[in-house]
Design an enzyme around this catalytic site. Structure first.
Site, PDB file in Angstrom:
ATOM      1  CE1 TYR A 114      42.367 -62.102  -2.104  1.00 44.95           C
ATOM      2  CE2 TYR A 114      43.556 -60.680  -0.590  1.00 44.95           C
ATOM      3  CZ  TYR A 114      43.143 -60.980  -1.871  1.00 44.95           C
ATOM      4  OH  TYR A 114      43.496 -60.166  -2.903  1.00 44.95           O
ATOM      5  CE  LYS A 187      41.439 -61.369  -5.443  1.00 49.41           C
ATOM      6  NZ  LYS A 187      42.280 -60.175  -5.395  1.00 49.41           N
ATOM      7  CB  ALA A 315      56.138 -55.873 -18.271  1.00 51.94           C
ATOM      8  CB  ALA A 318      49.800 -57.278 -11.632  1.00 50.16           C
TER       9      ALA A 318
HETATM   10  N1  NAI Z   1      49.660 -57.388  -4.535  1.00 43.59           N
HETATM   11  C1  NAI Z   1      48.623 -57.438  -5.342  1.00 43.59           C
HETATM   12  O1  NAI Z   1      47.569 -56.848  -5.094  1.00 43.59           O
HETATM   13  C2  NAI Z   1      48.719 -58.220  -6.595  1.00 43.59           C
HETATM   14  C3  NAI Z   1      49.788 -59.004  -6.854  1.00 43.59           C
HETATM   15  N2  NAI Z   1      49.854 -59.699  -8.020  1.00 43.59           N
HETATM   16  C4  NAI Z   1      50.980 -60.590  -8.184  1.00 43.59           C
HETATM   17  O2  NAI Z   1      51.757 -60.222  -9.297  1.00 43.59           O
HETATM   18  C5  NAI Z   1      52.320 -61.385  -9.854  1.00 43.59           C
HETATM   19  C6  NAI Z   1      52.040 -61.383 -11.335  1.00 43.59           C
HETATM   20  O3  NAI Z   1      50.652 -61.530 -11.553  1.00 43.59           O
HETATM   21  P1  NAI Z   1      50.051 -61.264 -12.999  1.00 43.59           P
HETATM   22  O4  NAI Z   1      50.493 -59.957 -13.511  1.00 43.59           O
HETATM   23  O5  NAI Z   1      48.616 -61.564 -12.911  1.00 43.59           O
HETATM   24  O6  NAI Z   1      50.780 -62.408 -13.837  1.00 43.59           O
HETATM   25  P2  NAI Z   1      51.276 -62.343 -15.343  1.00 43.59           P
HETATM   26  O7  NAI Z   1      51.597 -63.724 -15.737  1.00 43.59           O
HETATM   27  O8  NAI Z   1      50.312 -61.576 -16.160  1.00 43.59           O
HETATM   28  O9  NAI Z   1      52.622 -61.471 -15.247  1.00 43.59           O
HETATM   29  C7  NAI Z   1      53.844 -61.946 -14.756  1.00 43.59           C
HETATM   30  C8  NAI Z   1      54.927 -61.326 -15.622  1.00 43.59           C
HETATM   31  O10 NAI Z   1      56.183 -61.655 -15.037  1.00 43.59           O
HETATM   32  C9  NAI Z   1      57.038 -62.038 -16.086  1.00 43.59           C
HETATM   33  N3  NAI Z   1      58.120 -62.874 -15.599  1.00 43.59           N
HETATM   34  C10 NAI Z   1      58.091 -64.185 -15.292  1.00 43.59           C
HETATM   35  N4  NAI Z   1      59.323 -64.606 -14.980  1.00 43.59           N
HETATM   36  C11 NAI Z   1      60.125 -63.537 -15.070  1.00 43.59           C
HETATM   37  C12 NAI Z   1      61.518 -63.345 -14.865  1.00 43.59           C
HETATM   38  N5  NAI Z   1      62.324 -64.354 -14.510  1.00 43.59           N
HETATM   39  N6  NAI Z   1      62.035 -62.120 -15.063  1.00 43.59           N
HETATM   40  C13 NAI Z   1      61.232 -61.092 -15.434  1.00 43.59           C
HETATM   41  N7  NAI Z   1      59.908 -61.222 -15.649  1.00 43.59           N
HETATM   42  C14 NAI Z   1      59.372 -62.425 -15.469  1.00 43.59           C
HETATM   43  C15 NAI Z   1      56.135 -62.778 -17.050  1.00 43.59           C
HETATM   44  O11 NAI Z   1      56.726 -62.907 -18.345  1.00 43.59           O
HETATM   45  C16 NAI Z   1      54.911 -61.889 -17.035  1.00 43.59           C
HETATM   46  O12 NAI Z   1      54.998 -60.852 -17.982  1.00 43.59           O
HETATM   47  C17 NAI Z   1      51.698 -62.574  -9.128  1.00 43.59           C
HETATM   48  O13 NAI Z   1      52.583 -63.098  -8.184  1.00 43.59           O
HETATM   49  C18 NAI Z   1      50.511 -61.996  -8.445  1.00 43.59           C
HETATM   50  O14 NAI Z   1      50.226 -62.639  -7.232  1.00 43.59           O
HETATM   51  C19 NAI Z   1      48.885 -59.631  -8.976  1.00 43.59           C
HETATM   52  C20 NAI Z   1      47.774 -58.873  -8.753  1.00 43.59           C
HETATM   53  C21 NAI Z   1      47.595 -58.153  -7.521  1.00 43.59           C
HETATM   54  C1  PYR Z   2      46.086 -60.159  -5.012  1.00 43.68           C
HETATM   55  C2  PYR Z   2      45.833 -60.664  -6.330  1.00 43.68           C
HETATM   56  O1  PYR Z   2      44.822 -60.347  -6.933  1.00 43.68           O
HETATM   57  C3  PYR Z   2      46.807 -61.531  -6.956  1.00 43.68           C
HETATM   58  O2  PYR Z   2      47.858 -61.766  -6.380  1.00 43.68           O
HETATM   59  O3  PYR Z   2      46.522 -62.001  -8.064  1.00 43.68           O
HETATM   60 MG    MG Z   3      44.495 -61.597  -8.635  1.00 43.68          MG
END
Ligand code: NAI
Ligand code: PYR
Ligand code: MG
Length: 564
Positions: A114, A187, A315, A318
């Site tokens: 993972y 997953k 924003a 996630a």
């Molecule tokens: N720890 C966890 O359980 C999880 C972590 N994540 C992580 O969160 C991150 C985002 O994932 P998602 O929301 O699915 O992606 P997403 O693409 O939906 O969101 C990313 C956001 O960051 C913004 N962004 C990109 N560059 C930027 C910058 N320079 N300044 C400000 N904002 C900026 C984008 O415009 C977008 O709104 C990923 O790295 C993912 O691995 C996501 C889900 C679970």
């Molecule tokens: C952990 C997760 O779901 C992600 O980084 O997208």
């Molecule tokens: Mg994910």
């Protein structure tokens, strides 16, 4: 609670919940079906009974010795990607042995199957490809959706879980096309290792709608659809046909959406979330695990939920999912919705989201602040917002490595005694700050949790254990609870119950304690989460199963990696 054991398993496909309708193979097929293969653990009597004589070396080895050999082979692999490939081959050969290894060495192997190594495996998918796993559906052939599921030979009661991705925003690494299958597989591996979801009753799905990744389109070895992403009506019709086929063929299954792009994830959830048993892990699972972190930060700092000031950097799917759950928690703590929303500042590429911000997405709209809310002479970038807002909680879901600079973190710590810093972006190359730095910059005052596993940090005589704020600490128990409850849908109350249960499992008594429970105990903690989810489902009237003894029913439902 001790790790639960199955009561009845007639073979290692399991009985009761564990039973699948697949016909049992015999002879050589027993050795090639990963759900029945035991390799050299087949006893002499079994070899004779099943027509396996001469097909195996003469010695019969115990499962313990098999696991020892597999562990030695695994450790001999040169790097983490090679270990992932080795484990996937084992997964394809012998599921019991694979899950035994995973369960016995969860802390060491979760980062391999993972996060973070799965990111490497996704990128290398077409080059490391050996054999298929799961169901691949192509936007170009929607007529194949049903036949593809029917070919699994599974009946309406035989599937508990379907994990699907369209691979547009895989972790923080973006669009990797058909390689996204590896996230559905990963997953599900966590579901089984952490919560005992039966591997024969779960289906990973890759919805191949094309890819915008030019390097893949140019790669002769790429094994996915070689065209750009299909969007609009054709995309929606494809997703609708997929949902219809899954819900008709497997009406009890929980449908888990993973790593869709921000333009689709919320839209899909809004379309189906109230109608079927489904959830979006990146929005809701991540929101709930982050809520668990903040609940425990409230316990440590004594600052009530309603007094938190939250900055969300990134924003997207996630980030806004997290904002929603923190807002709802503040409402439960006495604020009205408007007041709670105003305590969350969302910052994206354009800076602080305001009503006049260009290219605001519809799901960002509720958090866009009135324009007169921000002084004209203040920069509205991350440092400016942190400096002005004095956040108590800083969440990173931006995929921007290093965005939480020393200046940003120090500025936060100037105004807040115990700042909560959650750089959640995955994998490691995307993280907004490393915990050791955040702790050093704040003299150990920050409460930190991150999406990846990291070693404890030693600072000034204190050992800081870093919680893994990854939805993997939450969704396995949520899924198991939904399955045991026979839930009609996933409610906000079930997510809240899961978050409260996870938070309650962390031991906060020592200085430097993690905000979340340890991954090592994931199997036990998933069972506790599942129990909370089942109870909430019953209270909310969405549980269809007869619930006599919830703990026992959860234990019975958890598949064990043991040969029958
Ligand atoms: N720890 C966890 O359980 C999880 C972590 N994540 C992580 O969160 C991150 C985002 O994932 P998602 O929301 O699915 O992606 P997403 O693409 O939906 O969101 C990313 C956001 O960051 C913004 N962004 C990109 N560059 C930027 C910058 N320079 N300044 C400000 N904002 C900026 C984008 O415009 C977008 O709104 C990923 O790295 C993912 O691995 C996501 C889900 C679970
Ligand atoms: C952990 C997760 O779901 C992600 O980084 O997208
Ligand atoms: Mg994910």
């Amino acid at each position: 609670m001790t790790p639960p054991r199955n009561r009845a398993q007639d073979d290692h496909r399991g009985r009761g919940k564990g039973h699948t309708g697949r016909a049992k193979p015999g002879g050589r097929a027993l050795l090639t079906d990963p759900l029945t293969d035991k390799g050299v653990a087949f006893t002499q009597e079994e070899r004779e009974r099943h027509g396996l004589v001469g097909m195996l070396p003469p010695a019969v080895l115990s499962p313990e010795l098999q696991a020892r050999r597999a562990w030695e082979q695994l450790r001999a692999q040169p790097d983490d990607l090679a270990k992932n490939v080795y484990l996937e081959q084992l997964h394809d050969r012998n599921e019991v042995l694979y899950f035994r290894l995973l369960t016995d060495h969860l802390t060491e192997l979760l980062p391999i199957v993972y996060d973070p190594t799965v990111g490497e495996a996704i990128k290398r998918y077409s080059h490391e490809y050996r054999r298929p796993r799961g169901v691949y559906l192509s936007v170009d052939r929607p007529q194949d959706i049903r036949p593809a599921f029917q070919a699994l030979g599974l009946g309406p009661d035989d599937v508990d879980l379907v994990v699907a991705t369209d691979a547009e925003q895989l972790l923080g690494i973006g669009d990797w096309g058909v390689g996204g299958m590896q996230i559905s597989v990963g997953k599900l591996a966590v579901y089984t290792a952490a919560a005992g979801i039966h591997p024969g009753r779960s289906v990973p799905v890759m919805l191949d709608v094309g890819t915008g990744n030019q390097a893949l389109l140019n790669d002769p070895l790429y094994v996915g659809n070689r065209h750009n992403r299909v969007r609009g009506e054709a995309y929606d019709a494809f997703v609708a046909a997929f949902v219809e086929a899954v819900t008709e063929l497997f009406p009890r299954a929980l449908l888990h959406w993973e790593d869709f792009g921000p333009g689709n994830s919320r839209r899909i959830l809004e379309r189906y979330g109230e109608r079927i048993l489904t959830f979006n892990d990146d929005m809701q699972g991540t929101g709930a695990i982050t809520l668990a972190c903040v609940m425990n930060a409230v316990r440590v700092t004594g600052t009530p939920m309603r007094d938190q000031r939250v900055v969300v950097f990134g924003a997207g799917t996630a980030g806004v999912g997290i904002a929603d759950q923190l807002r709802d928690a503040m409402v439960r703590d006495g604020l009205d919705r408007e007041e709670a929303t105003r305590r969350i500042w969302c910052v994206d590429r354009q800076g602080l989201l305001r009503q006049s911000t260009e290219h605001l997405r519809d799901y960002q709209q509720p958090y866009a602040r009135p324009d007169d809310d921000w002084p004209d002479d203040r920069p509205a970038d991350l440092p400016g917002v942190v400096d002005h807002v004095h956040p108590t909680v800083l969440v990173g879901t931006s995929t921007q490595h290093g965005a939480f600079t020393e200046d940003v973190v120090r500025s936060m710590a100037r105004d807040v005694d115990r700042p909560v810093v959650l750089p959640l972006s995955n994998p490691t190359e995307k993280i907004e700050a490393m915990p050791a730095d955040v702790l050093r910059w704040t003299g150990g005052k920050a409460l930190v949790a991150v999406g990846i596993p990291v070693a404890p940090v030693e600072l000034d005589g204190t050992t800081y254990v870093i919680g893994q704020a990854n939805n993997a600490l939450l969704y396995p128990g949520l899924g198991l609870g939904a399955v045991v409850a026979g839930a009609e849908r996933i409610t906000d109350g079930m997510l809240q119950a899961a978050a409260e249960a996870v938070a309650g499992l962390a031991d906060l008594s020592e200085p430097g304690a993690a905000l979340l429970p340890e991954v090592e105990n994931l199997r036990t903690s998933s069972a506790v989460v599942a129990a909370a989810v089942v109870r909430r489902a019953a209270e909310e009237g969405v549980a269809r199963a007869r619930l006599d003894d919830v703990i026992q029913q959860i234990q019975d439902a958890m598949w064990q990696p043991e040969y029958g």
